[in-house]
Design a protein around this motif. Structure first.
Motif, PDB file in Angstrom:
ATOM      1  N   ILE A   8      31.282  45.015  27.094  1.00  0.00           N
ATOM      2  CA  ILE A   8      31.935  45.655  28.373  1.00  0.00           C
ATOM      3  C   ILE A   8      33.135  44.864  29.010  1.00  0.00           C
ATOM      4  O   ILE A   8      33.741  45.327  29.826  1.00  0.00           O
ATOM      5  N   PHE A   9      33.335  43.464  28.565  1.00  0.00           N
ATOM      6  CA  PHE A   9      34.115  42.612  29.016  1.00  0.00           C
ATOM      7  C   PHE A   9      35.481  42.648  28.277  1.00  0.00           C
ATOM      8  O   PHE A   9      36.434  41.897  28.505  1.00  0.00           O
ATOM      9  N   LEU A  13      38.775  47.714  26.480  1.00  0.00           N
ATOM     10  CA  LEU A  13      38.003  48.566  27.242  1.00  0.00           C
ATOM     11  C   LEU A  13      38.662  48.816  28.759  1.00  0.00           C
ATOM     12  O   LEU A  13      39.104  49.942  29.256  1.00  0.00           O
ATOM     13  N   ALA A  14      39.093  47.645  28.987  1.00  0.00           N
ATOM     14  CA  ALA A  14      39.675  47.593  30.555  1.00  0.00           C
ATOM     15  C   ALA A  14      41.111  48.522  30.422  1.00  0.00           C
ATOM     16  O   ALA A  14      41.438  49.142  31.198  1.00  0.00           O
ATOM     17  N   ALA A  15      41.790  48.246  29.256  1.00  0.00           N
ATOM     18  CA  ALA A  15      43.090  48.755  29.214  1.00  0.00           C
ATOM     19  C   ALA A  15      43.044  50.340  29.200  1.00  0.00           C
ATOM     20  O   ALA A  15      43.936  51.104  29.911  1.00  0.00           O
ATOM     21  N   GLY A  57      36.892  42.926  39.443  1.00  0.00           N
ATOM     22  CA  GLY A  57      37.140  43.860  40.509  1.00  0.00           C
ATOM     23  C   GLY A  57      37.745  45.243  40.269  1.00  0.00           C
ATOM     24  O   GLY A  57      38.172  46.068  40.792  1.00  0.00           O
ATOM     25  N   LEU A  58      38.070  45.438  38.586  1.00  0.00           N
ATOM     26  CA  LEU A  58      38.543  46.586  38.205  1.00  0.00           C
ATOM     27  C   LEU A  58      37.616  47.790  38.077  1.00  0.00           C
ATOM     28  O   LEU A  58      37.954  48.979  38.482  1.00  0.00           O
ATOM     29  N   PHE A  59      36.416  47.612  37.559  1.00  0.00           N
ATOM     30  CA  PHE A  59      35.374  48.602  37.912  1.00  0.00           C
ATOM     31  C   PHE A  59      33.995  48.081  37.660  1.00  0.00           C
ATOM     32  O   PHE A  59      33.927  46.896  37.420  1.00  0.00           O
ATOM     33  N   SER A  60      33.236  48.764  38.161  1.00  0.00           N
ATOM     34  CA  SER A  60      31.735  48.363  38.052  1.00  0.00           C
ATOM     35  C   SER A  60      30.972  49.461  36.808  1.00  0.00           C
ATOM     36  O   SER A  60      31.549  50.724  37.015  1.00  0.00           O
ATOM     37  N   GLY A  61      30.249  48.994  36.112  1.00  0.00           N
ATOM     38  CA  GLY A  61      29.713  49.791  34.992  1.00  0.00           C
ATOM     39  C   GLY A  61      28.249  49.206  34.649  1.00  0.00           C
ATOM     40  O   GLY A  61      27.778  48.289  35.692  1.00  0.00           O
ATOM     41  N   PHE A  62      27.627  49.711  33.631  1.00  0.00           N
ATOM     42  CA  PHE A  62      26.484  49.318  33.202  1.00  0.00           C
ATOM     43  C   PHE A  62      26.528  48.641  31.791  1.00  0.00           C
ATOM     44  O   PHE A  62      27.085  48.957  30.984  1.00  0.00           O
ATOM     45  N   ALA A  63      26.047  47.363  31.807  1.00  0.00           N
ATOM     46  CA  ALA A  63      25.972  46.555  30.797  1.00  0.00           C
ATOM     47  C   ALA A  63      24.481  46.802  29.990  1.00  0.00           C
ATOM     48  O   ALA A  63      23.474  46.438  30.601  1.00  0.00           O
TER      49      ALA A  63
END
Length: 255
Positions: A8-9, A13-15, A57-63
């Protein structure tokens, strides 16, 4: 829904998340750590741990402390009440072409979506020292928009070539290569008198037809439609004739 197999980090994925939010609401459910090469492993015999995660701070998700396929299954069945319209897996750190499609947790996540009746797209970027995931995300979102509406159980595998060589030469829709790699094992010793074998090599074998491995190496974005059905339908009818006298064979052994 967005997932991956790098964790998730992962920057890939962030891009792609930053591009997907322009298309709609994005639910992120991804492995807590790297699951590269996990293929289609699923957690059966122990509870599946899951925790909320905030990514810079970009998104909240589930790990999820499991595989990419676990992430998709858990998201669809448990974590999200409303229907999920599309699953995107990626952007993977390294291409998923040829037989790597079978080893890939990224592609497995997309395939799990298909099992659940949801269209999906797997996205990957050819590996090099400096990975331009933001550039790859722009190409991937362009491909996604050009694909148009996908149907349930559609699985599309997208690979972006080495971007250090410049912009891709274009997009090629090609088949998956299946000839595999030139590989070998390097024997090594250890302190416990065992022999360790390190897999090495990795160049793709030659392919006669245009396929994903060769097109990617030539600098093209590759788009390959996959399917969850592994049945060789062409062999069904011919094979039936081999068992047409099955009842006679069974009666021969009856006492």
């Amino acid at each position: 829904m967005l997932t991956n197999d790098d964790g998730i980090f992962a920057p890939g994925l962030a891009a792609i998340y930053k591009q997907l939010i322009h298309l709609g609401e994005v639910l992120v459910v991804a492995p807590a750590d790297s699951q590269s090469g996990a293929s289609h492993a699923v957690t059966f015999f122990e509870p599946l741990a899951c925790a909320k995660a905030d990514i810079g701070g970009l998104f909240s998700g589930f790990a999820v402390y499991g595989s990419p396929a676990d992430c998709v299954k858990l998201a669809v069945i448990q974590l999200h009440k409303d229907p999920i319209d599309l699953v995107v897996a990626g952007i993977n750190n390294g291409a998923n072409v040829g037989i790597n499609v079978y080893y890939s947790g990224t592609v497995a996540a997309a395939m799990e979506a298909a099992f659940l009746g949801i269209p999906s797209v797997a996205m990957s970027l050819a590996a090099e020292k400096e990975m331009d995931f933001d550039g790859a995300a722009e190409h991937c979102i362009d491909v996604l928009e050009r694909l148009g509406p996908l149907k349930a159980r559609d699985v599309i595998n997208v690979n972006v070539p080495l971007l250090s060589r410049g912009d891709p030469k274009g997009i090629r829709v090609v088949a998956q290569a299946t000839s595999g790699f030139h590989e070998y094992y390097i024997p090594q010793g250890d302190d416990e008198a065992r022999t360790l074998f390190q897999l090495a090599g990795g160049g793709h074998r030659r392919e006669l037809l245009p396929v994903d491995t060769t097109a990617l190496a030539e600098g093209f974005i590759t788009v390959t439609p996959l399917r969850p059905d592994m049945t060789d339908h062409a062999k069904i009818e011919p094979m039936k004739s081999q068992f047409s006298n099955d009842a006679r064979h069974r009666s021969r052994g009856t006492l």
